[in-house]
Design an enzyme around this catalytic site. Structure first.
Site: not given
Ligand code: TRP
Length: 331
Positions: A116, A200, A203
């Site tokens: 990233k 999926k 949180k």
């Protein structure tokens, strides 16, 4: 009762939701019925991302209360807080010295950060603390400290268990047979519980259904599950439906077949399907929810259970640590 020692940790990073129930909590509670189980709330592993002590403590109570309320077998299972056992911090320090740095460079979560950062043109280690980088060493310490044979985890944690095995192997090679080699057991369902939006349940997607929400809130959440725009009359594909998928984890085979037929035949609107799902989930969870609520308003009872767990875990931790210390540093 199996002779094997089962061990797993659950991070206190959020309020338990139906995805946690199906993928982790329920299988662990079932496993505790026939196995000696070490079950801890991995609060030390939460520290690399969470900096609010109250939040960590609150989620620790919620996780512990959920497991107890669901019927964790308290004779076979030792339930404790990871941070209550000082030997785990100590063992992690010692394991640093047999762990190749290159092994940590290959860890999926670290590699994902590096990728990233590279894509964003940043320094490769931007935002990486040593808690993240050495996370697998602390996890190896958890696994090896309690002489685990079997470590049930989600697929995302498999590499960490393999690393624990590797680290145990390096250690044994240098210092002689000291650690057992643990085996990962992957919970197949863990990744596949859909959330409110069909992705999926997680949180991080903000699409969860809390496990022990009060009945009214549970119903409201279930009513918010996203569906396509088929009319009640139309035939629907159950295998494409979040409602049907969730139902399968709570109902028995006959009920599932009936529900499947109602989707395929047409004549049932999504509102009705959601009500059926709600009633099923609610009936499965109702008793445990009452116990959960009782425990959460009697925190002292949870504290006492965790303190007793720590006492029992410490007996094993002290023995293993003494053995490792002797192997590395002499008498
Ligand atoms: N890292 C695991 C997770 O994020 C939690 C964990 C910590 C764990 N220590 C462990 C799991 C030891 C199994 C064994 O889910």
């Amino acid at each position: 009762m199996s002779e094997k020692i089962v061990l797993t940790g659950i991070k206190p990073t959020g309020t338990p939701h139906l995805g946690n129930y199906v993928g982790a909590l329920k299988p662990l509670v079932d496993m505790s019925q026939n196995n000696r189980t070490f079950m801890f709330i991995a609060d030390l592993h939460a520290l690399n991302t969470m900096h609010d002590p109250h939040e960590i403590a609150e989620h620790t109570y919620e996780m512990a209360a959920s497991l107890i309320a669901m019927g964790l077998n308290m004779e076979n299972a030792i339930l404790f807080r990871q941070s209550d056992i000082v030997q785990v911090y100590q063992l992690a320090t010692l394991l640093n010295n047999v762990t190749p740095k290159g092994l940590m460079n290959r860890a999926h979560s670290y590699k994902a950060m590096v990728e990233k950062n590279t894509a964003a043109g940043e320094d490769i280690d931007a935002g990486v603390n040593m808690g993240l980088y050495t996370y697998p060493i602390l996890m190896a310490a958890d696994i090896l400290l309690y002489n685990s044979d079997i470590v049930p985890v989600g697929a995302d944690q498999k590499q960490h268990v393999e690393f624990a095995r590797d680290i145990a192997g390096y250690f044994n090679h240098i210092y002689g047979e000291t650690f057992k080699l643990p085996e990962p057991v992957i919970s197949e369902t863990a990744g596949t519980i859909p959330g409110l939006d069909g992705r999926k349940m997680s949180k991080s997607y903000d699409n969860t259904i809390p496990l022990f929400a009060p009945e009214g809130e549970l119903k409201k959440k279930i009513m918010r599950i996203i569906t396509d725009s088929k009319t009640p009359e139309e035939s629907k594909d159950p295998d494409e439906s979040t409602i049907f998928h969730l139902y399968c984890h709570f109902a028995n085979t006959d009920e599932i077949e009936n529900f499947r037929k109602m989707f395929v035949d047409g004549g049932m609107g999504y509102g009705t399907a959601k009500t059926i799902l709600f009633e099923k989930v609610n009936s499965v969870l109702a008793n445990a929810r009452t116990e959960y609520e009782r425990l959460m308003s009697n925190r002292g009872e949870i504290d006492a259970i965790l303190a007793d767990g720590a006492k029992r875990a410490r007996v094993v931790a002290e023995q293993t640590f003494a053995r490792v210390r002797r192997a590395m540093l002499g008498e």
